[in-house]
Design a protein around this motif. Structure first.
Motif, PDB file in Angstrom:
ATOM      1  N   GLN A  24      -8.066   0.420   0.785  1.00 56.41           N
ATOM      2  CA  GLN A  24      -9.465   0.003   0.658  1.00 56.41           C
ATOM      3  C   GLN A  24      -9.606  -1.104  -0.377  1.00 56.41           C
ATOM      4  N   LEU A  25      -8.871  -0.993  -1.474  1.00 56.32           N
ATOM      5  CA  LEU A  25      -8.943  -2.017  -2.512  1.00 56.32           C
ATOM      6  C   LEU A  25      -8.425  -3.353  -1.991  1.00 56.32           C
ATOM      7  N   ALA A  26      -7.286  -3.328  -1.285  1.00 57.39           N
ATOM      8  CA  ALA A  26      -6.707  -4.565  -0.762  1.00 57.39           C
ATOM      9  C   ALA A  26      -7.644  -5.227   0.248  1.00 57.39           C
ATOM     10  N   LEU A  27      -8.295  -4.415   1.075  1.00 57.72           N
ATOM     11  CA  LEU A  27      -9.240  -4.963   2.045  1.00 57.72           C
ATOM     12  C   LEU A  27     -10.513  -5.466   1.361  1.00 57.72           C
ATOM     13  N   ALA A  28     -10.981  -4.712   0.376  1.00 49.69           N
ATOM     14  CA  ALA A  28     -12.179  -5.132  -0.360  1.00 49.69           C
ATOM     15  C   ALA A  28     -11.939  -6.467  -1.057  1.00 49.69           C
ATOM     16  N   TRP A  29     -10.718  -6.666  -1.569  1.00 47.10           N
ATOM     17  CA  TRP A  29     -10.390  -7.945  -2.215  1.00 47.10           C
ATOM     18  C   TRP A  29     -10.489  -9.087  -1.213  1.00 47.10           C
ATOM     19  N   LEU A  30     -10.013  -8.879   0.003  1.00 49.05           N
ATOM     20  CA  LEU A  30     -10.091  -9.918   1.019  1.00 49.05           C
ATOM     21  C   LEU A  30     -11.543 -10.230   1.386  1.00 49.05           C
ATOM     22  N   LEU A  31     -12.376  -9.208   1.461  1.00 48.76           N
ATOM     23  CA  LEU A  31     -13.789  -9.449   1.727  1.00 48.76           C
ATOM     24  C   LEU A  31     -14.430 -10.230   0.587  1.00 48.76           C
ATOM     25  N   TRP A  32     -14.023  -9.918  -0.648  1.00 50.60           N
ATOM     26  CA  TRP A  32     -14.557 -10.631  -1.810  1.00 50.60           C
ATOM     27  C   TRP A  32     -14.060 -12.068  -1.849  1.00 50.60           C
ATOM     28  N   ARG A  33     -12.814 -12.282  -1.441  1.00 50.78           N
ATOM     29  CA  ARG A  33     -12.166 -13.595  -1.592  1.00 50.78           C
ATOM     30  C   ARG A  33     -12.949 -14.727  -0.944  1.00 50.78           C
ATOM     31  N   SER A  34     -13.535 -14.478   0.213  1.00 56.41           N
ATOM     32  CA  SER A  34     -14.288 -15.526   0.895  1.00 56.41           C
ATOM     33  C   SER A  34     -15.197 -14.913   1.949  1.00 56.41           C
ATOM     34  N   PRO A  35     -16.389 -15.473   2.132  1.00 55.63           N
ATOM     35  CA  PRO A  35     -17.260 -14.998   3.212  1.00 55.63           C
ATOM     36  C   PRO A  35     -16.707 -15.351   4.592  1.00 55.63           C
ATOM     37  N   ALA A  36     -15.636 -16.146   4.641  1.00 55.44           N
ATOM     38  CA  ALA A  36     -15.043 -16.541   5.917  1.00 55.44           C
ATOM     39  C   ALA A  36     -14.040 -15.523   6.441  1.00 55.44           C
ATOM     40  N   GLU A  83     -10.469   5.438   9.671  1.00 61.38           N
ATOM     41  CA  GLU A  83     -11.745   5.749   9.023  1.00 61.38           C
ATOM     42  C   GLU A  83     -11.750   5.291   7.567  1.00 61.38           C
ATOM     43  N   GLU A  84     -10.593   5.421   6.905  1.00 65.95           N
ATOM     44  CA  GLU A  84     -10.480   4.969   5.515  1.00 65.95           C
ATOM     45  C   GLU A  84     -10.676   3.464   5.427  1.00 65.95           C
ATOM     46  N   ASN A  85     -10.028   2.711   6.316  1.00 65.37           N
ATOM     47  CA  ASN A  85     -10.140   1.254   6.281  1.00 65.37           C
ATOM     48  C   ASN A  85     -11.567   0.785   6.503  1.00 65.37           C
ATOM     49  N   MET A  86     -12.282   1.456   7.392  1.00 69.39           N
ATOM     50  CA  MET A  86     -13.636   1.028   7.713  1.00 69.39           C
ATOM     51  C   MET A  86     -14.596   1.193   6.537  1.00 69.39           C
ATOM     52  N   LYS A  87     -14.223   2.003   5.550  1.00 71.91           N
ATOM     53  CA  LYS A  87     -15.071   2.215   4.377  1.00 71.91           C
ATOM     54  C   LYS A  87     -14.837   1.188   3.279  1.00 71.91           C
ATOM     55  N   ALA A 112      -2.191   0.909  -7.354  1.00 72.46           N
ATOM     56  CA  ALA A 112      -2.668   2.295  -7.363  1.00 72.46           C
ATOM     57  C   ALA A 112      -3.587   2.578  -8.549  1.00 72.46           C
ATOM     58  N   GLY A 113      -3.230   2.079  -9.718  1.00 72.35           N
ATOM     59  CA  GLY A 113      -4.053   2.336 -10.895  1.00 72.35           C
ATOM     60  C   GLY A 113      -5.422   1.705 -10.797  1.00 72.35           C
ATOM     61  N   VAL A 114      -5.468   0.454 -10.341  1.00 73.13           N
ATOM     62  CA  VAL A 114      -6.749  -0.228 -10.190  1.00 73.13           C
ATOM     63  C   VAL A 114      -7.593   0.479  -9.139  1.00 73.13           C
ATOM     64  N   ALA A 115      -6.947   0.881  -8.038  1.00 69.59           N
ATOM     65  CA  ALA A 115      -7.679   1.561  -6.973  1.00 69.59           C
ATOM     66  C   ALA A 115      -8.324   2.844  -7.481  1.00 69.59           C
ATOM     67  N   ALA A 116      -7.592   3.603  -8.293  1.00 67.04           N
ATOM     68  CA  ALA A 116      -8.127   4.846  -8.828  1.00 67.04           C
ATOM     69  C   ALA A 116      -9.346   4.574  -9.705  1.00 67.04           C
ATOM     70  N   GLN A 117      -9.280   3.504 -10.506  1.00 63.17           N
ATOM     71  CA  GLN A 117     -10.420   3.161 -11.365  1.00 63.17           C
ATOM     72  C   GLN A 117     -11.644   2.771 -10.532  1.00 63.17           C
ATOM     73  N   CYS A 118     -11.400   2.202  -9.354  1.00 65.89           N
ATOM     74  CA  CYS A 118     -12.508   1.770  -8.486  1.00 65.89           C
ATOM     75  C   CYS A 118     -12.979   2.879  -7.561  1.00 65.89           C
ATOM     76  N   GLY A 119     -12.331   4.040  -7.626  1.00 64.95           N
ATOM     77  CA  GLY A 119     -12.687   5.127  -6.731  1.00 64.95           C
ATOM     78  C   GLY A 119     -12.349   4.832  -5.291  1.00 64.95           C
ATOM     79  N   ALA A 120     -11.234   4.116  -5.070  1.00 65.29           N
ATOM     80  CA  ALA A 120     -10.847   3.698  -3.726  1.00 65.29           C
ATOM     81  C   ALA A 120      -9.384   4.008  -3.487  1.00 65.29           C
ATOM     82  N   VAL A 166       0.816  -1.214   0.000  1.00 63.59           N
ATOM     83  CA  VAL A 166       0.000   0.000   0.000  1.00 63.59           C
ATOM     84  C   VAL A 166       0.850   1.265   0.000  1.00 63.59           C
ATOM     85  N   GLY A 167       2.130   1.141  -0.274  1.00 64.08           N
ATOM     86  CA  GLY A 167       3.009   2.299  -0.300  1.00 64.08           C
ATOM     87  C   GLY A 167       2.756   3.169  -1.516  1.00 64.08           C
TER      88      GLY A 167
END
Length: 311
Positions: free
Chosen positions: A248-260, A274-278, A236-244, A229-230
């Motif tokens: 946030q993108l790295a955390l969102a990927w983990l949430l997507w990866r599995s409901p566990a 606050e950023e992470n919680m979003k 960074a490019g993918v995050a910008a396209q996602c508006g994140a 995340v440095g």
């Protein structure tokens, strides 16, 4: 058997502890090298209280963070604890000093799973946290010199005594799916905590096992070891396209990866908290996922993996 979820944003530990899927990892609220007290206690208290204000219902710590200081600052900030808050702590890992997790090539750890020691550490954590029962207690690292049945047996006994509510197991860097299967023969394991993130997916088999067997999977280093995340992150490019943001993108990927997955990003910054919680608001489509995979291809961003040793 599958992990019980009440919504995409929540997960159940065992049959009765329902928490949001973005928690908080408190490890860095200690001194340099995770040794000693945090140099600004008031700031640590404000971060912990703000985390709860933002909806955090799961806080991860360990007896060796400090050692002990991390559990005590959690007590100072949040005791008496909100009814919905689950605190997870861990025991069974010795520290040598502040450099054992900070110098490249020096990430040495010493598992100690002797039953008498684990009993002592549970009692210390109860006192440090100011509770009569710990919501989730994890064996911090499997001790290769002590039968796993004895290590988990000590925790099972303390669960029967009412001092532990649920039992988990943690890896340094990972508990394999074979070890998880073996652990399940000796205790009711509701969670496993392993090194895992979008760039280091070595623990895929353990994650899939956890999902199939109703266990929560708690990734540590969910944002890598800085390079993920440095400022030069390939995400960074993918995050910008996602508006994140990248985190946030790295955390969102983990949430997507599995409901566990149950996330425990750690930070000492209120803004980053606050950023992470979003991150739960970020939705990913198939194109996003392909771009993420391409960005981390080659494994060059894998977090450094600690060395498990005994001696």
């Amino acid at each position: 058997m599958s992990v019980l979820t009440t919504s995409p944003d929540r997960i159940r530990l065992g049959s009765d502890l329902d928490v949001g899927r973005i928690g908080y990892g408190a490890m860095h609220l200690t001194g340099p090298g995770m040794w000693g007290p945090y140099p600004d206690p008031a700031r640590a208290v404000s971060v912990l209280r703000r985390a709860v204000d933002l909806g955090v219902e799961f806080i991860d710590t360990a007896d060796c963070y400090g050692p002990g200081d991390n559990e005590r600052i959690i007590r100072e900030a949040l005791h008496p604890y909100p009814e919905q808050l689950v605190i997870c702590t861990k025991g069974g890992l010795l520290r040598r000093g502040p450099s054992d997790w900070t110098l490249p090539g020096q990430e040495y750890i010493t598992p100690l799973g002797r039953p008498a020691y684990l009993r002592q550490q549970v009692e210390m954590s109860l006192r440090n946290l100011g509770v009569e029962r710990i919501g989730l207690y994890q064996l911090h690292s499997i001790d290769p010199l002590v039968p796993l049945a004895e290590q988990l047996g000590a925790l099972t006994e303390m669960r029967a005594e009412g001092k532990i509510h649920h039992i988990g197991i943690s890896g340094q860097p990972e508990v394999t799916h074979e070890e998880l299967s073996q652990a399940g023969e000796h205790a009711d394991i509701v969670a496993v905590e392993n090194l895992y993130n979008v760039a280091d997916r070595t623990g895929d088999a353990a994650l899939d096992y956890a999902e199939r067997n109703g266990m929560a999977f708690i990734p540590w280093f969910p944002l890598g070891h800085g390079q993920l995340v440095g400022p030069r992150s390939p995400l960074a490019g993918v995050a910008a396209q996602c508006g994140a943001s990248v985190s946030q993108l790295a955390l969102a990927w983990l949430l997507w990866r599995s409901p566990a997955t149950l996330l425990i990003p750690g930070t000492t910054s209120l803004a980053h908290l606050e950023e992470n919680m979003k991150a739960a608001r970020i939705s990913l489509n198939e194109d996003d996922l392909r771009l993420i995979d391409a960005a981390v291809a080659g494994g060059t961003l894998a977090a450094r993996r600690p060395v498990r040793e005994r001696g």
